[in-house]
Design an enzyme around this catalytic site. Structure first.
Site, PDB file in Angstrom:
ATOM      1  N   HIS A  42      10.737 -30.113 -27.988  1.00  0.00           N
ATOM      2  CA  HIS A  42      10.599 -31.012 -26.838  1.00  0.00           C
ATOM      3  C   HIS A  42       9.208 -30.919 -26.212  1.00  0.00           C
ATOM      4  O   HIS A  42       9.005 -31.373 -25.097  1.00  0.00           O
ATOM      5  CB  HIS A  42      11.681 -30.704 -25.800  1.00  0.00           C
TER       6      HIS A  42
ATOM      7  N   CYS B 251       0.858  -1.176   0.000  1.00  0.00           N
ATOM      8  CA  CYS B 251       0.000   0.000   0.000  1.00  0.00           C
ATOM      9  C   CYS B 251       0.899   1.232   0.000  1.00  0.00           C
ATOM     10  O   CYS B 251       2.090   1.141   0.242  1.00  0.00           O
ATOM     11  CB  CYS B 251      -0.873  -0.008   1.240  1.00  0.00           C
TER      12      CYS B 251
ATOM     13  N   ARG C 296       1.475   1.854  -5.945  1.00  0.00           N
ATOM     14  CA  ARG C 296       1.702   0.807  -4.944  1.00  0.00           C
ATOM     15  C   ARG C 296       0.445   0.005  -4.630  1.00  0.00           C
ATOM     16  O   ARG C 296       0.511  -1.044  -3.996  1.00  0.00           O
ATOM     17  CB  ARG C 296       2.212   1.435  -3.639  1.00  0.00           C
TER      18      ARG C 296
ATOM     19  N   LYS D   7       5.043  -9.368 -20.029  1.00  0.00           N
ATOM     20  CA  LYS D   7       4.424  -8.054 -20.236  1.00  0.00           C
ATOM     21  C   LYS D   7       3.033  -8.195 -20.857  1.00  0.00           C
ATOM     22  O   LYS D   7       2.105  -7.482 -20.496  1.00  0.00           O
ATOM     23  CB  LYS D   7       5.297  -7.187 -21.156  1.00  0.00           C
TER      24      LYS D   7
ATOM     25  N   TRP E 294      -3.668  -1.926  -1.516  1.00  0.00           N
ATOM     26  CA  TRP E 294      -3.650  -3.158  -2.316  1.00  0.00           C
ATOM     27  C   TRP E 294      -4.077  -4.247  -1.343  1.00  0.00           C
ATOM     28  O   TRP E 294      -3.355  -4.576  -0.402  1.00  0.00           O
ATOM     29  CB  TRP E 294      -2.246  -3.420  -2.853  1.00  0.00           C
TER      30      TRP E 294
ATOM     31  N   GLU F  27      10.348 -12.149 -21.035  1.00  0.00           N
ATOM     32  CA  GLU F  27       9.907 -10.794 -20.689  1.00  0.00           C
ATOM     33  C   GLU F  27       8.745 -10.350 -21.596  1.00  0.00           C
ATOM     34  O   GLU F  27       7.764  -9.759 -21.126  1.00  0.00           O
ATOM     35  CB  GLU F  27      11.104  -9.827 -20.796  1.00  0.00           C
TER      36      GLU F  27
ATOM     37  N   GLU G 119       0.529  -9.482 -18.162  1.00  0.00           N
ATOM     38  CA  GLU G 119       0.153  -8.556 -17.102  1.00  0.00           C
ATOM     39  C   GLU G 119      -0.591  -7.333 -17.615  1.00  0.00           C
ATOM     40  O   GLU G 119      -1.407  -6.762 -16.897  1.00  0.00           O
ATOM     41  CB  GLU G 119       1.360  -8.149 -16.233  1.00  0.00           C
TER      42      GLU G 119
ATOM     43  N   ASN H 110       0.788  -0.582   5.987  1.00  0.00           N
ATOM     44  CA  ASN H 110       1.240  -1.296   4.791  1.00  0.00           C
ATOM     45  C   ASN H 110       1.920  -2.567   5.282  1.00  0.00           C
ATOM     46  O   ASN H 110       2.741  -2.503   6.188  1.00  0.00           O
ATOM     47  CB  ASN H 110       2.243  -0.423   4.021  1.00  0.00           C
ATOM     48  N   GLY H 111       1.564  -3.718   4.688  1.00  0.00           N
ATOM     49  CA  GLY H 111       2.218  -4.965   5.092  1.00  0.00           C
ATOM     50  C   GLY H 111       1.200  -5.979   5.585  1.00  0.00           C
ATOM     51  O   GLY H 111      -0.007  -5.835   5.355  1.00  0.00           O
TER      52      GLY H 111
ATOM     53  N   LYS I 138       2.857  -2.138  -7.894  1.00  0.00           N
ATOM     54  CA  LYS I 138       4.237  -2.004  -8.364  1.00  0.00           C
ATOM     55  C   LYS I 138       5.234  -2.591  -7.382  1.00  0.00           C
ATOM     56  O   LYS I 138       6.220  -3.185  -7.774  1.00  0.00           O
ATOM     57  CB  LYS I 138       4.546  -0.525  -8.588  1.00  0.00           C
TER      58      LYS I 138
END
Ligand code: F6R
Length: 616
Positions: A508, A2, A27, A489, A76, A485, A492, A102-103, A611
């Site tokens: 394979h 957060c 965040r 991207k 968040w 990568e 997300e 936050n946490g 983020k």
């Protein structure tokens, strides 16, 4: 994950809090709230589910009485869904105390049942409200907010930054941190607290970093920091190297668009000051030559995009230092019994410097006797502070949730590290080192050329592909992490199925996924030199084309061999193979952004993400 802000000073705090939260919204953005102590000494609070704009509109239509002491939060969700009730602040002590957090408080369930046993009732499902109730209970006994914090933090397990204010004490905000970020901004007659400097950089660039397990009390005239037992501690001051405009959109359609456009500078700024007469000398590593000459292993730990940067870095580190290198996801590393020794160099990579998985892995590596070096983009963040050495990337603030310019800066820092360590160990031929430096210095201009010549075409391609349900990405050697990568991207940002594979792995198993029309991006190595890998990748393209794949090749200018095999060719300038990832990733960043935009999605704040991932 957060975002947190606190303010004390002479100015009305609401606008300061909302502006700070808008900079911290990266965040977390599923709910937001503020509390202020108004001019009459009453505590006002407003919180709303949804993005910050919902809270802002609510306050605009029914404002709170303003005051000059306030705290704000953007969330968040961890405990409890994104609802008004679960949004922060949470109140206690007859609604005279407001707390934000936050946490994750890991032992919140047992603490909650203790409080319920005492008759406390709760209005939310959060762990935060438990902390608020405990601080409220302690405060009611002593009337001292700092000592209430001290009594409570010793009982909390897990990770937290907590801020609180009480209407009995206008002009005071108290905070505490354990395994979660908190920095102080020093103003003239006003002071700030923030999850990071973005919260207050508009007002001051003077900052203090608060250490692990410390409590801070800010008033308009001062700052006091103590450890959890109450002993005063020294705090480290630093000057923020960027200004507020660097964290503004500045006319771009999104932060991501702005940040992709800044990829050339991210590389150039990370190189700056680290090359002297054609030699890489990283000043931050002065005094470490003896240790670096003696290391027998390098272990790179990181998560997500930063881990892909690490995978690219492995090629350079092994080639130029001749030290064996392993790359591991930080969250996997920590929960096994890795072989580490005082001759192991553990390199962590993190844009935010706050990723909990990476932080815990760094601490674990240190506790097992390894030396730790942090590659980080955020000054004063926790991971560099917990490491033995720091090499900052200078990408500037990255606001969009998806990492782009930080990724190219991380690869650049790893290449610089490899050239520095290779020189110290005498492992790299000086002529090869000079050639590598010349190549690296040319990268910013080449990225700029990709943006100039290919961006519009890639955006068009993304637009045409807006209905695509699945995209595959192939690469080989240094191109393999780039394929990973590209796939990450796309997942997300555009919420579509995407996978990256090593091109040689296709036969394979993954080749079974190819059916007519399946789009496949292929990062094609240069045909120059022996061209052996190029030939193999072109054969891979033929194999998937024969099964109906639609191939989009990323190939260097002048590579004509790919033309008959690919449906589309996106061009990158010529570069030595080691430097191709820094160019080949650019079209993939543009493509993922373009496809998400074509689907009408928010590229800066994709769903379910934040983020800075400060929970494990
Ligand atoms: C993807 C992305 C994430 C981060 C990862 C690590 O676009 O941004 O995968 O790379 O969460 O974050 P940092 O670098 O802050 O440790």
């Amino acid at each position: 994950m957060c975002g947190i802000i606190g303010y004390v000073g002479p100015r009305p705090s609401q606008d300061i809090l909302l502006a700070g939260l808008s900079r911290l919204e990266y965040r977390g953005y599923d709910s937001a709230g503020i509390a202020v102590i108004d001019g009459d000494g009453g505590l006002g609070m407003r919180k709303r589910a949804g993005k910050l704009a919902v809270l802002r509109d609510d306050l605009a239509s029914t404002p709170l009485a303003d005051g000059t002491t306030g705290i704000g939060h953007t969330r968040w969700a961890t405990h409890g869904g994104p609802t008004d009730a679960n949004a922060h602040p949470h109140l206690a002590d007859d609604d005279k105390l407001a707390v934000i957090h936050n946490g994750i408080i890991e032992n919140f369930a047992e603490l909650k049942s203790e409080l319920v046993g005492e008759g406390v009732t709760f209005r939310s499902e959060t762990d935060t409200e438990v902390a608020a109730a405990m601080i409220g209970r302690e405060y009611a006994r002593t009337g001292d907010l700092v000592s209430a914090f001290r009594a409570v933090v010793s009982r909390l397990e897990g990770a937290y930054t907590l801020l609180a204010m009480h209407e009995d004490h206008p002009g005071l905000v108290v905070g505490a941190r354990r395994n979660s970020p908190l920095v102080i901004g020093l103003g003239e007659g006003e002071n700030f607290l923030g999850s990071d400097v973005a919260a207050f950089v508009e007002h001051t660039r003077k900052a203090l970093a608060i250490g692990q397990d410390e409590i801070v009390a800010i008033t308009p005239g001062g700052v006091e920091v103590t450890d959890f037992s109450g002993a005063p501690v020294e705090v480290e001051a630093f000057e923020v190297t960027w200004d507020a405009s660097a964290a503004e959109k500045g006319g771009w359609s999104s932060f991501m668009a702005k940040e992709v456009s800044e990829e050339p500078e991210a590389v150039a700024n990370t190189i700056r000051g680290r090359i002297h007469e054609g030699r890489v000398e990283i000043p931050e590593l002065d005094g470490m030559d003896e240790f670096l000459a003696d290391i027998d292993r390098i272990l790179v730990i990181a998560c997500g995009t930063a881990a892909y940067a690490g995978m690219v870095g492995k090629y350079a580190l092994e080639t130029w230092t001749r030290v064996p290198v392993d790359v591991e996801l930080a969250h996997e590393f920590r929960y096994r019994d890795p072989v580490l020794s005082p001759r192991t160099l553990v390199v962590s990579i993190s844009q935010s410097g706050e990723t909990m998985d990476t932080l815990m892995a760094v601490k674990y590596a240190r506790s097992r006797g390894a030396k730790t070096l942090s590659i980080c983009n955020t000054q004063g963040a926790t991971i560099p502070r917990e490491s033995d050495a720091i090499v900052y990337t200078h990408a500037g603030p990255e606001v969009a949730v998806a990492s782009t310019k930080a990724f190219v800066a991380q690869i650049t820092a790893l290449y610089l590290l490899a050239l520095h360590v290779g020189r110290v160990r005498g492992a790299i031929d000086p002529v090869v080192a000079v050639e590598a430096v010349t190549e690296l210095e040319a990268v910013p201009g080449k990225i700029a050329r990709v943006l100039e010549t290919e961006q519009a075409r890639i955006e068009q391609l993304a637009h045409w592909m807006a209905d695509t349900r699945s995209v595959l990405f192939l690469g080989r050697n240094v191109g393999y992490p780039i394929a990973l990568e590209g796939a990450l991207k796309l997942k997300e940002l555009a919420y579509i199925h995407a996978e990256g594979f090593a091109a040689g792995e296709l036969k394979h198993g993954p080749i079974a996924l190819i059916e007519p029309g399946q789009p496949v991006f292929v990062v094609v190595p240069s045909p120059r030199g022996s061209g052996e890998m190029h030939k193999k990748v072109v054969s891979n393209i033929e194999e998937i084309r024969a099964r109906g794949a639609r191939v989009i090749a990323i190939a260097e200018e002048g590579d004509v061999a790919v033309l008959p095999a690919a449906d589309e060719v996106l061009r990158i300038p010529l570069a030595a193979p080691m430097f191709e990832p820094l160019l080949a990733v650019v079209p993939l960043h543009i493509f993922a952004m373009g496809l998400a935009e074509a689907k009408g999605l928010d590229v800066d704040q994709p769903r379910n993400l934040a983020k800075s991932v400060t929970v494990e």
